[in-house]
Design an enzyme around this catalytic site. Structure first.
Site, PDB file in Angstrom:
ATOM      1  N   GLY A   1      -6.836 -19.268  29.651  1.00 27.89           N
ATOM      2  CA  GLY A   1      -6.505 -18.753  28.451  1.00 27.89           C
ATOM      3  C   GLY A   1      -7.431 -18.216  27.444  1.00 27.89           C
ATOM      4  O   GLY A   1      -7.359 -18.246  26.382  1.00 27.89           O
ATOM      5  N   ALA A   2      -8.543 -17.315  28.408  1.00 26.52           N
ATOM      6  CA  ALA A   2      -9.741 -17.076  27.860  1.00 26.52           C
ATOM      7  C   ALA A   2      -9.592 -15.584  27.317  1.00 26.52           C
ATOM      8  O   ALA A   2     -10.727 -15.071  27.050  1.00 26.52           O
ATOM      9  CB  ALA A   2     -10.637 -17.302  28.681  1.00 26.52           C
ATOM     10  N   ASN A   3      -8.432 -14.762  27.280  1.00 25.90           N
ATOM     11  CA  ASN A   3      -8.372 -13.559  27.042  1.00 25.90           C
ATOM     12  C   ASN A   3      -8.398 -13.262  25.543  1.00 25.90           C
ATOM     13  O   ASN A   3      -8.589 -12.056  24.926  1.00 25.90           O
ATOM     14  CB  ASN A   3      -7.250 -12.810  27.589  1.00 25.90           C
TER      15      ASN A   3
ATOM     16  N   GLY B   1      -8.546 -15.783  21.446  1.00 31.71           N
ATOM     17  CA  GLY B   1      -8.523 -17.088  20.514  1.00 31.71           C
ATOM     18  C   GLY B   1      -9.425 -17.842  21.192  1.00 31.71           C
ATOM     19  O   GLY B   1     -10.759 -17.534  21.338  1.00 31.71           O
ATOM     20  N   ILE B   2      -9.402 -19.026  21.054  1.00 30.26           N
ATOM     21  CA  ILE B   2     -10.674 -20.190  21.214  1.00 30.26           C
ATOM     22  C   ILE B   2     -11.144 -19.975  22.582  1.00 30.26           C
ATOM     23  O   ILE B   2     -12.465 -20.043  22.630  1.00 30.26           O
ATOM     24  CB  ILE B   2      -9.795 -21.553  21.085  1.00 30.26           C
ATOM     25  N   GLY B   3     -10.253 -19.683  23.510  1.00 30.75           N
ATOM     26  CA  GLY B   3     -10.736 -19.340  25.198  1.00 30.75           C
ATOM     27  C   GLY B   3     -11.663 -18.440  25.082  1.00 30.75           C
ATOM     28  O   GLY B   3     -12.838 -18.549  25.774  1.00 30.75           O
TER      29      GLY B   3
ATOM     30  N   SER C   1      -4.899 -32.219  20.868  1.00 32.59           N
ATOM     31  CA  SER C   1      -4.760 -31.971  19.462  1.00 32.59           C
ATOM     32  C   SER C   1      -4.478 -33.139  18.637  1.00 32.59           C
ATOM     33  O   SER C   1      -3.913 -34.292  19.277  1.00 32.59           O
ATOM     34  CB  SER C   1      -3.633 -30.898  19.483  1.00 32.59           C
TER      35      SER C   1
ATOM     36  N   TYR D   1       5.343 -29.924  21.593  1.00 35.64           N
ATOM     37  CA  TYR D   1       3.761 -29.670  21.473  1.00 35.64           C
ATOM     38  C   TYR D   1       3.016 -30.851  21.423  1.00 35.64           C
ATOM     39  O   TYR D   1       2.017 -31.061  22.064  1.00 35.64           O
ATOM     40  CB  TYR D   1       3.564 -28.681  20.438  1.00 35.64           C
TER      41      TYR D   1
END
Length: 333
Positions: free
Chosen positions: A52-54, A56-58, A181, A211
């Site tokens: 998920g690095a495209n 946000g945090i990633g 989280s 979640y």
């Protein structure tokens, strides 16, 4: 009447000033509270995977690790977003050893293909950061017949980590980092069916519960995996990134209110990746495993895990639900 109106206007302005001061004070507090990694570790020769690095945090995690000289592989579902992210990271870091591979955590087939390509093409994996996450999906199921939030946030990373175990073991010292989280505190995981849809009467509460459940499963997974890997060259830890200005809750209602809260009270995305970077680079956690971190500091697992009997149950059910065969199960030994 004029005096009354003037008084109302005066108090309205006073309240506005108070709110502005409160917001500014909170932002200053956040800045002061955020612990810097204080790690100048370079990662030349290291291979890092960030899911998920495209964005946000990633993205900012991958950017930082690329600055340190690592070979960084972005695992992304969105190919256009991945291509753009890779170009931006190479431009900002001058590290040309940054690439992407398609990874759709909603599909076990995609996860298996990704893991196979990594195992075939990479000599080793030094750092695996299970960062990708979603929220706000209801009873929608993936092609693997699992609820989307649970699969993307937990079952997918569970399978991916297990399948990459051979590559991780080829590293002299590998690190697995699971983004969890504080929401895990609100989880209620059914003992006999961990993939069950929550029975909250209000659907939006059920979505939030999903979640929370996915993140608590990730913490249980971290603890269990650390025990099973004891004596190996691999550590595994989980983290809470903090309240971060991402769009993960964009599918929930009251978006104007949510956006106001996140923009006003939450950390920036750059600030939210600090603990991931700390766990990936710091010598302080070189031999630490099976722990939970917040703000680059270890926190008590008992805050999240109230029933240790669930650990083995979640592990066994997870292996069944992701359809691990005997050979894949043995990769951990």
């Amino acid at each position: 009447m004029i005096i009354l109106n003037d008084t109302i206007i005066f108090y309205e302005k006073l309240i506005q000033i108070f709110i502005i001061i409160l917001i500014i004070s909170w932002r200053i507090y956040l800045k002061l509270r955020i612990k810097q990694t204080n790690s100048y570790t370079y990662l030349f020769g290291k291979v890092v995977i960030v899911t998920g690095a495209n964005k946000g945090i990633g993205y900012f995690t991958a950017l930082d690790l690329a600055k340190r000289g690592a070979k960084v592989i972005l695992g992304c579902k969105n190919e256009q977003g991945a291509i753009l992210a890779v170009k931006k990271i190479i431009y900002k870091t001058n590290n040309k050893n940054v690439s992407y591979k398609i990874l759709n955590l909603m599909s076990f087939e995609s996860i298996r293909k990704f893991a196979m390509e990594i195992d075939r093409n990479e000599e080793k994996i030094d750092v695996l950061i299970n960062n990708a996450g979603v929220a706000g999906f209801g009873e929608y199921l993936t092609e693997d017949n699992l609820q989307i939030t649970l699969q993307v946030n937990y079952f997918g990373p569970f399978l991916l980590t297990r399948l990459l175990m051979r590559s991780l073991k080829r590293s002299e010292s590998a690190r697995i980092i699971n983004v969890a989280s504080h929401m895990a505190k609100f989880a209620k995981i059914p003992k006999f069916q961990i993939d069950a849809y929550p029975n909250d009467l209000i659907d939006n509460f059920a979505k939030i519960r999903l979640y929370a459940n996915s993140k608590l499963c990730m913490i249980y997974f971290t603890s269990a995996l650390a025990k099973k890997l004891k004596g190996n060259n691999i550590t595994v830890n989980a983290l809470h990134p903090g309240g971060v200005q991402t769009d993960i809750f964009k599918r929930l209602p009251f978006q104007m209110f949510i956006k106001f809260i996140t923009k006003t009270w939450f950390m920036t995305v750059e600030e939210g990746c600090r603990t991931s970077i700390y766990l990936a680079t710091s010598n302080e956690v070189e031999n630490v495993s099976g722990k939970m971190f917040d703000n680059c500091t270890e926190v008590d697992l008992e805050k999240y895990i109230k029933n240790w009997e669930l650990e083995d149950i979640i592990w066994e059910q997870s292996e069944e639900l992701v359809c691990l065969d005997r050979m894949e199960k043995n990769l951990i030994n």
